[in-house]
Design a protein around this motif. Structure first.
Motif, short mmCIF file in Angstrom:
data_model
loop_
_atom_site.label_atom_id
_atom_site.label_comp_id
_atom_site.label_asym_id
_atom_site.label_seq_id
_atom_site.Cartn_x
_atom_site.Cartn_y
_atom_site.Cartn_z
N LEU A 81 10.85 12.76 23.91
CA LEU A 81 10.31 13.87 24.70
C LEU A 81 11.33 15.01 24.80
O LEU A 81 10.98 16.19 24.67
CB LEU A 81 9.94 13.38 26.12
N LEU A 82 12.59 14.68 24.99
CA LEU A 82 13.63 15.72 25.10
C LEU A 82 13.73 16.51 23.80
O LEU A 82 13.84 17.74 23.82
CB LEU A 82 14.99 15.10 25.45
N ALA A 83 13.70 15.79 22.68
CA ALA A 83 13.81 16.46 21.38
C ALA A 83 12.60 17.35 21.14
O ALA A 83 12.70 18.37 20.43
CB ALA A 83 13.94 15.43 20.27
N LEU A 95 2.13 17.44 20.80
CA LEU A 95 2.60 18.79 20.52
C LEU A 95 1.44 19.69 20.06
O LEU A 95 0.48 19.20 19.47
CB LEU A 95 3.68 18.74 19.43
N PRO A 96 1.58 20.99 20.31
CA PRO A 96 0.46 21.89 20.01
C PRO A 96 0.02 21.83 18.54
O PRO A 96 -1.16 21.84 18.23
CB PRO A 96 0.99 23.28 20.37
N GLY A 97 1.01 21.76 17.62
CA GLY A 97 0.66 21.75 16.19
C GLY A 97 0.08 20.41 15.73
O GLY A 97 -0.60 20.34 14.71
N GLN A 98 0.35 19.36 16.49
CA GLN A 98 -0.09 17.98 16.17
C GLN A 98 0.28 17.59 14.74
O GLN A 98 -0.48 16.90 14.06
CB GLN A 98 -1.59 17.85 16.37
N ARG A 99 1.42 18.09 14.27
CA ARG A 99 1.77 17.80 12.88
C ARG A 99 2.75 16.65 12.80
O ARG A 99 3.75 16.64 13.54
CB ARG A 99 2.42 19.02 12.24
N PHE A 100 2.48 15.75 11.91
CA PHE A 100 3.41 14.65 11.66
C PHE A 100 3.67 14.62 10.17
O PHE A 100 2.76 14.46 9.36
CB PHE A 100 2.81 13.32 12.12
N VAL A 101 4.93 14.82 9.79
CA VAL A 101 5.26 14.84 8.37
C VAL A 101 6.30 13.76 8.09
O VAL A 101 7.32 13.66 8.77
CB VAL A 101 5.82 16.23 7.96
N ASP A 102 5.98 12.96 7.09
CA ASP A 102 6.85 11.87 6.67
C ASP A 102 7.71 12.37 5.52
O ASP A 102 7.17 12.87 4.54
CB ASP A 102 5.93 10.75 6.13
N GLN A 112 -2.88 10.94 28.73
CA GLN A 112 -2.41 11.76 27.60
C GLN A 112 -2.42 13.24 27.98
O GLN A 112 -1.47 13.98 27.70
CB GLN A 112 -3.32 11.57 26.37
N GLN A 113 -3.50 13.67 28.64
CA GLN A 113 -3.60 15.08 29.03
C GLN A 113 -2.48 15.44 29.99
O GLN A 113 -1.91 16.54 29.92
CB GLN A 113 -4.97 15.36 29.70
N ALA A 114 -2.14 14.51 30.88
CA ALA A 114 -1.05 14.77 31.82
C ALA A 114 0.26 14.97 31.06
O ALA A 114 1.04 15.89 31.36
CB ALA A 114 -0.92 13.61 32.81
N LEU A 115 0.50 14.14 30.06
CA LEU A 115 1.72 14.26 29.26
C LEU A 115 1.75 15.57 28.48
O LEU A 115 2.77 16.26 28.44
CB LEU A 115 1.81 13.10 28.26
N ILE A 116 0.61 15.93 27.89
CA ILE A 116 0.54 17.16 27.09
C ILE A 116 0.82 18.38 27.97
O ILE A 116 1.61 19.25 27.63
CB ILE A 116 -0.84 17.27 26.39
N GLY A 117 0.19 18.40 29.15
CA GLY A 117 0.38 19.53 30.07
C GLY A 117 1.82 19.63 30.51
O GLY A 117 2.41 20.72 30.57
N LEU A 131 4.50 18.48 29.00
CA LEU A 131 5.37 18.85 27.88
C LEU A 131 5.27 20.35 27.60
O LEU A 131 6.28 21.02 27.37
CB LEU A 131 4.94 18.04 26.65
N GLU A 132 4.06 20.85 27.67
CA GLU A 132 3.85 22.28 27.42
C GLU A 132 4.61 23.11 28.44
O GLU A 132 5.29 24.08 28.09
CB GLU A 132 2.34 22.54 27.53
N GLN A 133 4.52 22.69 29.69
CA GLN A 133 5.22 23.43 30.74
C GLN A 133 6.73 23.34 30.58
O GLN A 133 7.45 24.31 30.76
CB GLN A 133 4.83 22.88 32.11
N ALA A 134 7.20 22.16 30.23
CA ALA A 134 8.64 21.96 30.05
C ALA A 134 9.15 22.83 28.91
O ALA A 134 10.21 23.45 29.00
CB ALA A 134 8.94 20.49 29.78
N ARG A 135 8.37 22.89 27.83
CA ARG A 135 8.79 23.72 26.69
C ARG A 135 8.82 25.19 27.06
O ARG A 135 9.64 25.96 26.57
CB ARG A 135 7.84 23.47 25.50
#
Ligand SMILES: Nc1ncnc2c1ncn2[C@@H]1O[C@H](COP(=O)(O)OP(=O)(O)OP(=O)(O)O)[C@@H](O)[C@H]1O
Length: 335
Positions: free
Chosen positions: A23-25, A55-62, A203-208, A210-214
């Motif tokens: 989460l910090l990263a 995350l807003p982009g919802q991107r996961f790249v391997d 999940q929505q609570a976490l997303i909200g 995280l968005e605020q923290a960012r």
């Protein structure tokens, strides 16, 4: 039928240090990513994928181990640039991961030069490529997650130091945690959509959050006293250079932002210190603790990341639990 969903972050069990580091990263990619050391099957990739969903982009790249530098940073079509007088950039994996998570499994087996490059771009937030006097750059706000199994080779100390945070997962999972993990996973596999629906609120609570923290992490400042505390902790741990100090201050700010605080406190520093120092420490923990305590004269110690607690219930200060339980209401958004 919609695509099969990912296992949600809110349904991860235990591993508070791992959840916190991820989460910090994600709150501040300048922290320089997370390196996870641990055995197989301990949810390293599941948690990184789950983080991307927050995350807003919802991107996961391997990042595949055989990737070339060009695949990573992208390429410039010099011919097209000369003919059309415009830069033709073919995006690489870094461009695809912008706004999301870049996952490097077994980063210790990746070529050193590539790891170096990767860490540079992720810490600076910009990918700049230059060929034959032509250049192009794009934002690379990426939460970097690397994993390694020390049995398969160590990461060179120079590269180790460049990873912002470090988490060592314990090999043994206690029976109660195993049962809880397996129960959840089976429920997810049986009915992924239903499982995700039941986690929607959390999940929505976490997303909200995280968005605020960012959004607010950049506004947080620290006092001289806190800065001094960070300097003494890093000095006592015998770390080389000042990267640890910089990362610790950034991580403490991200932690404070996650908790919705207006200011960074010494509790934030204590919460992140071990994640920052574990892979950089030259002085054994006991010795450095004693030395740091002389300066700090106080200090709740958090468990070392390789302690058995990794698998236990989340300790009271575990940030994810606070978010999920709603124990601390989200602060009002500033206009
Ligand atoms: N703490 C946990 N919470 C939820 N699921 C977990 C946890 N630990 C393990 N699992 C489950 O165990 C399985 C293996 O996890 P995963 O593939 O993420 O492991 P890994 O650490 O990335 O392994 P490898 O190093 O082999 O790639 C997944 O089904 C995952 O959901």
């Amino acid at each position: 039928m919609s695509p099969r969903p990912q296992y949600p972050f809110s349904a991860l069990h235990g591993q508070p240090q791992l959840q916190l580091a991820l989460l910090l990263a994600a709150i501040d990619p300048h922290i320089g990513g997370v390196l996870i050391e641990g055995p197989r099957g301990t949810a390293k990739s599941t948690s990184a994928r789950a983080l991307a969903e927050l995350l807003p982009g919802q991107r996961f790249v391997d990042l595949p181990l055989g990737a070339s530098e060009e695949q990573l940073v992208g390429s410039l079509d010099i011919q097209a640039a000369l003919q059309n007088a415009e830069v033709a950039f073919k995006p690489g994996l870094l461009a695809r991961a912008d706004g999301g998570v870049l996952y490097v499994d077994e980063v210790n087996l990746l070529a050193d030069a590539l790891v170096d490059l990767l860490l540079d771009v992720c810490a600076s937030g910009v990918n700049r490529i230059e060929r034959d006097g032509i250049s192009h750059q794009h934002e690379a706000r990426i939460a970097l997650v690397g994993t390694m199994n020390p049995e398969e080779g160590e990461l060179r100390p120079q590269l180790l130091d460049r990873f912002g945070l470090f988490v060592r997962l314990g090999a043994q999972i206690d029976p109660a945690s195993r049962e809880a993990i397996v129960r959840s996973r089976l429920a997810f596999d049986r009915d992924p959509h239903g499982f995700v629906e039941r986690q929607r609120h959390a999940q929505q609570a976490l997303i909200g959050r995280l968005e605020q923290a960012r959004a607010c992490v950049g506004r947080l400042d620290f006092s001289d006293a806190l800065h001094r505390q960070v300097s003494s902790l890093c000095h006592a741990a015998g770390v080389e250079g000042v990267r640890a100090d910089l990362v610790m201050l950034r991580a403490a700010a991200a932690h404070a932002a996650w908790l919705g605080q207006e200011q960074i406190s010494d509790g934030d520093i204590e919460a992140v210190a071990e994640l920052v120092l574990a892979h950089r420490r030259k002085t054994p923990p006991a010795q450095s603790e004693a030395s740091a305590q002389q300066v700090q004269q106080q200090g709740r110690q958090q468990p070392a990341p390789d302690s058995a607690d990794n698998w236990g219930a989340l300790p009271p200060q575990a940030v994810a639990t606070q978010a999920l339980s709603g124990a601390r209401p989200l602060p009002k958004k500033k206009p």
